[in-house]
Design a protein around this motif. Structure first.
Motif, PDB file in Angstrom:
ATOM      1  N   ARG A 211     -83.843  -7.587 -42.281  1.00 57.97           N
ATOM      2  CA  ARG A 211     -84.361  -6.278 -42.697  1.00 57.97           C
ATOM      3  C   ARG A 211     -84.791  -5.448 -41.502  1.00 57.97           C
ATOM      4  NH1 ARG A 211     -88.651  -8.521 -46.928  1.00 57.97           N
ATOM      5  NH2 ARG A 211     -88.246 -10.459 -45.852  1.00 57.97           N
ATOM      6  N   GLU A 212     -85.368  -6.110 -40.475  1.00 54.93           N
ATOM      7  CA  GLU A 212     -85.808  -5.385 -39.282  1.00 54.93           C
ATOM      8  C   GLU A 212     -84.628  -4.747 -38.552  1.00 54.93           C
ATOM      9  OE1 GLU A 212     -89.010  -7.743 -40.619  1.00 54.93           O
ATOM     10  OE2 GLU A 212     -86.961  -8.368 -40.169  1.00 54.93           O
ATOM     11  N   LEU A 213     -83.535  -5.489 -38.432  1.00 57.46           N
ATOM     12  CA  LEU A 213     -82.359  -4.946 -37.753  1.00 57.46           C
ATOM     13  C   LEU A 213     -81.718  -3.838 -38.577  1.00 57.46           C
ATOM     14  CD1 LEU A 213     -80.456  -4.981 -35.383  1.00 57.46           C
ATOM     15  CD2 LEU A 213     -79.209  -6.876 -36.452  1.00 57.46           C
ATOM     16  N   ALA A 214     -81.704  -3.988 -39.901  1.00 59.67           N
ATOM     17  CA  ALA A 214     -81.155  -2.941 -40.770  1.00 59.67           C
ATOM     18  C   ALA A 214     -81.961  -1.649 -40.634  1.00 59.67           C
ATOM     19  CB  ALA A 214     -81.140  -3.418 -42.220  1.00 59.67           C
ATOM     20  N   ALA A 215     -83.291  -1.772 -40.599  1.00 61.63           N
ATOM     21  CA  ALA A 215     -84.143  -0.587 -40.439  1.00 61.63           C
ATOM     22  C   ALA A 215     -83.919   0.066 -39.085  1.00 61.63           C
ATOM     23  CB  ALA A 215     -85.609  -0.983 -40.606  1.00 61.63           C
ATOM     24  N   GLN A 216     -83.763  -0.749 -38.046  1.00 55.54           N
ATOM     25  CA  GLN A 216     -83.520  -0.200 -36.707  1.00 55.54           C
ATOM     26  C   GLN A 216     -82.172   0.522 -36.648  1.00 55.54           C
ATOM     27  OE1 GLN A 216     -84.323  -2.533 -32.940  1.00 55.54           O
ATOM     28  NE2 GLN A 216     -82.089  -2.541 -32.887  1.00 55.54           N
ATOM     29  N   SER A 217     -81.125  -0.062 -37.230  1.00 56.02           N
ATOM     30  CA  SER A 217     -79.802   0.569 -37.233  1.00 56.02           C
ATOM     31  C   SER A 217     -79.830   1.898 -37.984  1.00 56.02           C
ATOM     32  CB  SER A 217     -78.771  -0.372 -37.859  1.00 56.02           C
ATOM     33  OG  SER A 217     -78.649  -1.563 -37.110  1.00 56.02           O
ATOM     34  N   THR A 218     -80.598   1.957 -39.071  1.00 51.99           N
ATOM     35  CA  THR A 218     -80.729   3.205 -39.829  1.00 51.99           C
ATOM     36  C   THR A 218     -81.373   4.288 -38.971  1.00 51.99           C
ATOM     37  OG1 THR A 218     -80.988   1.921 -41.867  1.00 51.99           O
ATOM     38  CG2 THR A 218     -81.607   4.244 -41.953  1.00 51.99           C
ATOM     39  N   ARG A 219     -82.417   3.933 -38.239  1.00 50.86           N
ATOM     40  CA  ARG A 219     -83.077   4.901 -37.358  1.00 50.86           C
ATOM     41  C   ARG A 219     -82.116   5.418 -36.286  1.00 50.86           C
ATOM     42  NH1 ARG A 219     -87.445   1.224 -37.727  1.00 50.86           N
ATOM     43  NH2 ARG A 219     -86.846   0.297 -35.723  1.00 50.86           N
ATOM     44  N   GLU A 220     -81.330   4.520 -35.701  1.00 52.33           N
ATOM     45  CA  GLU A 220     -80.388   4.930 -34.653  1.00 52.33           C
ATOM     46  C   GLU A 220     -79.304   5.848 -35.220  1.00 52.33           C
ATOM     47  OE1 GLU A 220     -80.843   4.285 -31.397  1.00 52.33           O
ATOM     48  OE2 GLU A 220     -82.720   3.409 -32.109  1.00 52.33           O
ATOM     49  N   CYS A 221     -78.838   5.549 -36.435  1.00 48.38           N
ATOM     50  CA  CYS A 221     -77.846   6.416 -37.095  1.00 48.38           C
ATOM     51  C   CYS A 221     -78.401   7.822 -37.295  1.00 48.38           C
ATOM     52  CB  CYS A 221     -77.441   5.828 -38.445  1.00 48.38           C
ATOM     53  SG  CYS A 221     -76.290   4.464 -38.364  1.00 48.38           S
ATOM     54  N   LYS A 222     -79.619   7.896 -37.791  1.00 47.34           N
ATOM     55  CA  LYS A 222     -80.223   9.204 -38.085  1.00 47.34           C
ATOM     56  C   LYS A 222     -80.460  10.017 -36.814  1.00 47.34           C
ATOM     57  CE  LYS A 222     -82.370   8.000 -42.497  1.00 47.34           C
ATOM     58  NZ  LYS A 222     -83.626   7.846 -43.269  1.00 47.34           N
ATOM     59  N   LYS A 231     -75.386  11.965 -45.022  1.00 50.74           N
ATOM     60  CA  LYS A 231     -76.541  11.328 -45.663  1.00 50.74           C
ATOM     61  C   LYS A 231     -76.531   9.837 -45.349  1.00 50.74           C
ATOM     62  CE  LYS A 231     -76.350  14.668 -49.451  1.00 50.74           C
ATOM     63  NZ  LYS A 231     -76.107  14.866 -50.900  1.00 50.74           N
ATOM     64  N   ILE A 232     -77.644   9.367 -44.774  1.00 52.09           N
ATOM     65  CA  ILE A 232     -77.755   7.976 -44.335  1.00 52.09           C
ATOM     66  C   ILE A 232     -78.919   7.324 -45.071  1.00 52.09           C
ATOM     67  CG2 ILE A 232     -78.133   6.463 -42.350  1.00 52.09           C
ATOM     68  CD1 ILE A 232     -77.113   8.911 -40.634  1.00 52.09           C
ATOM     69  N   LYS A 233     -78.666   6.171 -45.685  1.00 54.99           N
ATOM     70  CA  LYS A 233     -79.706   5.496 -46.481  1.00 54.99           C
ATOM     71  C   LYS A 233     -79.841   4.037 -46.072  1.00 54.99           C
ATOM     72  CE  LYS A 233     -79.571   8.332 -50.696  1.00 54.99           C
ATOM     73  NZ  LYS A 233     -80.969   8.774 -50.595  1.00 54.99           N
ATOM     74  N   LEU A 234     -81.070   3.551 -46.151  1.00 64.92           N
ATOM     75  CA  LEU A 234     -81.370   2.137 -45.957  1.00 64.92           C
ATOM     76  C   LEU A 234     -81.567   1.495 -47.328  1.00 64.92           C
ATOM     77  CD1 LEU A 234     -82.237  -0.347 -44.236  1.00 64.92           C
ATOM     78  CD2 LEU A 234     -84.554   0.595 -44.274  1.00 64.92           C
ATOM     79  N   MET A 235     -80.899   0.384 -47.557  1.00 62.09           N
ATOM     80  CA  MET A 235     -81.043  -0.329 -48.827  1.00 62.09           C
ATOM     81  C   MET A 235     -82.357  -1.104 -48.818  1.00 62.09           C
ATOM     82  SD  MET A 235     -79.687  -0.992 -51.806  1.00 62.09           S
ATOM     83  CE  MET A 235     -77.893  -0.829 -51.777  1.00 62.09           C
ATOM     84  N   THR A 236     -83.376  -0.488 -49.369  1.00 69.36           N
ATOM     85  CA  THR A 236     -84.676  -1.149 -49.481  1.00 69.36           C
ATOM     86  C   THR A 236     -84.719  -2.001 -50.749  1.00 69.36           C
ATOM     87  OG1 THR A 236     -85.592   0.725 -50.682  1.00 69.36           O
ATOM     88  CG2 THR A 236     -85.799   0.753 -48.269  1.00 69.36           C
ATOM     89  N   LYS A 237     -85.786  -2.763 -50.884  1.00 67.89           N
ATOM     90  CA  LYS A 237     -85.956  -3.581 -52.082  1.00 67.89           C
ATOM     91  C   LYS A 237     -86.043  -2.714 -53.326  1.00 67.89           C
ATOM     92  CE  LYS A 237     -88.962  -7.213 -53.945  1.00 67.89           C
ATOM     93  NZ  LYS A 237     -90.172  -8.046 -53.677  1.00 67.89           N
TER      94      LYS A 237
END
Length: 530
Positions: A211-222, A231-237
């Motif tokens: 989850r930490e790496l997914a959140a980091q990748s989302t930030r870098e994309c944005k 539109k860029i989304k992170l799949m949260t719980k």
């Protein structure tokens, strides 16, 4: 026969001009009976049209001219005009081949300079600089502005080759050292190719193991997509369990395997329009714990024109074989030596004797030179808790992160470490892969890593983006027989290793996770992180 002998003697040593005496010569042939039979059609044509032979010669020259142009060969025909045309065509072909050879040679020199090794067919040449994104691939201006704002001055080796491959609509699996810019290498082509915003479901999927790496990748994309319409989304719980995927428009979706599989199975998330699928830290994703989920997601991304790519710092043979089963005509990219650590990291091995000796060596190291931020890796979440209790009252700003914490607690631990509020972060392998902490000066392997791949990923949290770092690995007598695997990695990246370690026998067993004594109580510790 006598007349023939006489004529041969009469004209011996002389040059006979047949044009001048053609009529007399024909009469002579009739008298001697040596005239060659002529077909009726040819005789009639010659008699009625004396210039036909000349026309036939001209036609034959034109035939040779057309054949020469089609075959790109050089013919010097009788007609000067046709000869000139053929000569010009052959020159263009030669120039074209020469230019292609120059481009191939230039690409080979650039790859050799940056340690890029490729295999595959018709591989695009690597980027020389970021300006080529505009001149060669028509990159939109907002991406170039974001590159400048984020201080991307020159592409890294993996970015040079992977970006050109993906922009040429080719699939690839890539292996490059930690901290070499792999995230940008697959995010940039996706942003350039998708262009306008989505109205019909998900168009690109990026899968990360944590989850930490997914959140980091989302930030870098944005950051890189700022100013665009994507539109860029992170799949949260919450999104995976209650999101309305029938109405959701999303260009890039970043997720862990489990959450994405749940959304597809239970929430009817449609991935049939996905154009780009990226498996980040692919060797981890192809382990048994994730393999069935990954296979399910790959099948759900059923678009026949989908472009798949795999990225990691380590690429075992088994992962390569599995990658080839799901990819078509893929390009293989290796930067530096395969499965090696960055040569910017100074690596040390320290013998601590026992578990008590490791704690003593750690405290002594802090007393001599404490240069935060520092990451300490341990084998399990129980050992992380124990070490935290030991160091919490040592006048250190210390924190810990492991799988038992809530998502909010894990996010806070990462954010505080990034902000400098925490000097020492104790962690399990939950953050060993892909996490980018700016300026980590030292990584300490308090517990010896279970494999060479785990070692490479752990110490790769230091020495990132061109900065230098340090890695210290403590080992006990129990770990000594597993030193050879780690020593090979150290030698490959230019570090000195004692000769007796290199003389140790190779072990077939790749992983090493012994039962260890408790850090604080001396009891056995058999807990393994899930």
């Amino acid at each position: 026969m006598e007349m023939e002998k006489a004529s041969s003697l009469l004209f011996s040593g002389l040059h006979f001009d047949r044009k001048r005496f053609s009529r007399d010569f024909s009469k002579f042939q009739k008298i001697t009976g040596t005239e060659k039979p002529q077909s009726r059609d040819t005789a009639e044509v010659t008699a009625t049209d004396p210039g036909r032979k000349r026309k036939r010669k001209e036609n034959s020259s034109r035939t040779y001219e057309s054949e020469a142009v089609e075959g790109f060969s050089v013919f010097k025909a009788a007609d000067p005009a046709s000869g000139a045309t053929i000569k010009r065509c052959s020159t263009q072909v030669v120039d074209g081949k020469k230019e292609i050879n120059q481009q191939i040679e230039k690409a080979a020199i650039l790859r050799k300079k940056h340690g890029i090794h490729v295999s595959g067919h018709n591989i695009p040449s690597p980027l020389e600089n970021f300006e080529e994104l505009s001149t060669r691939y028509c990159c939109e201006s907002y991406i170039l502005r974001n590159l400048a704002a984020l201080e991307f001055r020159e592409p890294t080796p993996i970015q040079r080759q992977a970006i050109s491959v993906l922009l040429s609509d080719r699939e690839c699996f890539a292996c490059a050292p930690t901290g070499s810019g792999k995230t940008f290498a697959f995010v940039c082509p996706i942003l350039m190719k998708l262009k306008s915003g989505s109205k019909n479901g998900v168009r690109a999927v990026i899968i990360c193991p944590t989850r930490e790496l997914a959140a980091q990748s989302t930030r870098e994309c944005k950051k890189l997509a700022k100013g665009g319409k994507l539109k860029i989304k992170l799949m949260t719980k919450e999104l995976s369990r209650s999101g309305d995927f029938m109405k959701m428009a999303c260009d890039i979706l970043v997720s862990t395997p489990r959450r994405l599989e749940y959304a597809v199975r239970k929430r009817k998330l449609d991935l049939s329009r996905v154009e780009y699928l990226v498996l980040d830290e692919s060797d981890k994703l192809f382990e048994l714990g994730y393999l069935t989920q990954i296979d399910f997601v790959v099948k759900a991304c059923s678009n026949p024109s989908i472009i798949r790519s795999l990225f990691s710092a380590t690429l075992p043979e088994a992962v390569e074989e599995h990658a080839r089963t799901i990819m078509h005509d893929a390009v293989r990219i290796i930067v530096g030596r395969k499965n090696s650590a960055s040569d910017l990291i100074k690596q040390k091995l320290i013998f601590a004797g026992s578990e008590k000796g490791k704690l003593l060596a750690l405290r002594q190291s802090f007393a001599e030179s404490l240069n935060p931020p520092i990451l300490i890796f341990v084998q399990s979440k129980e050992r992380a808790k124990e070490l935290y209790k030991e160091l919490a009252f040592d006048n250190l700003k210390v924190d810990l992160i492991h799988a038992d914490l809530t998502q909010e607690q894990r996010d806070d631990a990462v954010d505080n470490f990034r902000a400098g509020k925490t000097w020492v972060l104790i962690a399990t392998d939950v953050i060993a892969r892909g996490m980018d902490f700016k300026g980590v000066n030292c990584v300490i392997n308090y517990d010896f890593p279970e494999s060479a791949a785990a070692y490479i990923h752990r110490i790769g949290r230091s020495g990132r983006a061109g900065r230098r770092g340090e890695a210290i690995s403590l080992y006990t007598e129990e770990d000594a027989k597993f030193l050879r695997n780690i020593a090979n990695v150290m030698v490959a990246s230019g570090c000195e290793v004692p000769s007796w370690i290199l003389a140790l026998p190779k072990l077939r067993r790749k992983k090493h996770r012994p039962s260890r004594e408790s850090i604080s109580t001396g009891g056995a510790d058999n807990d393994v992180e899930e």
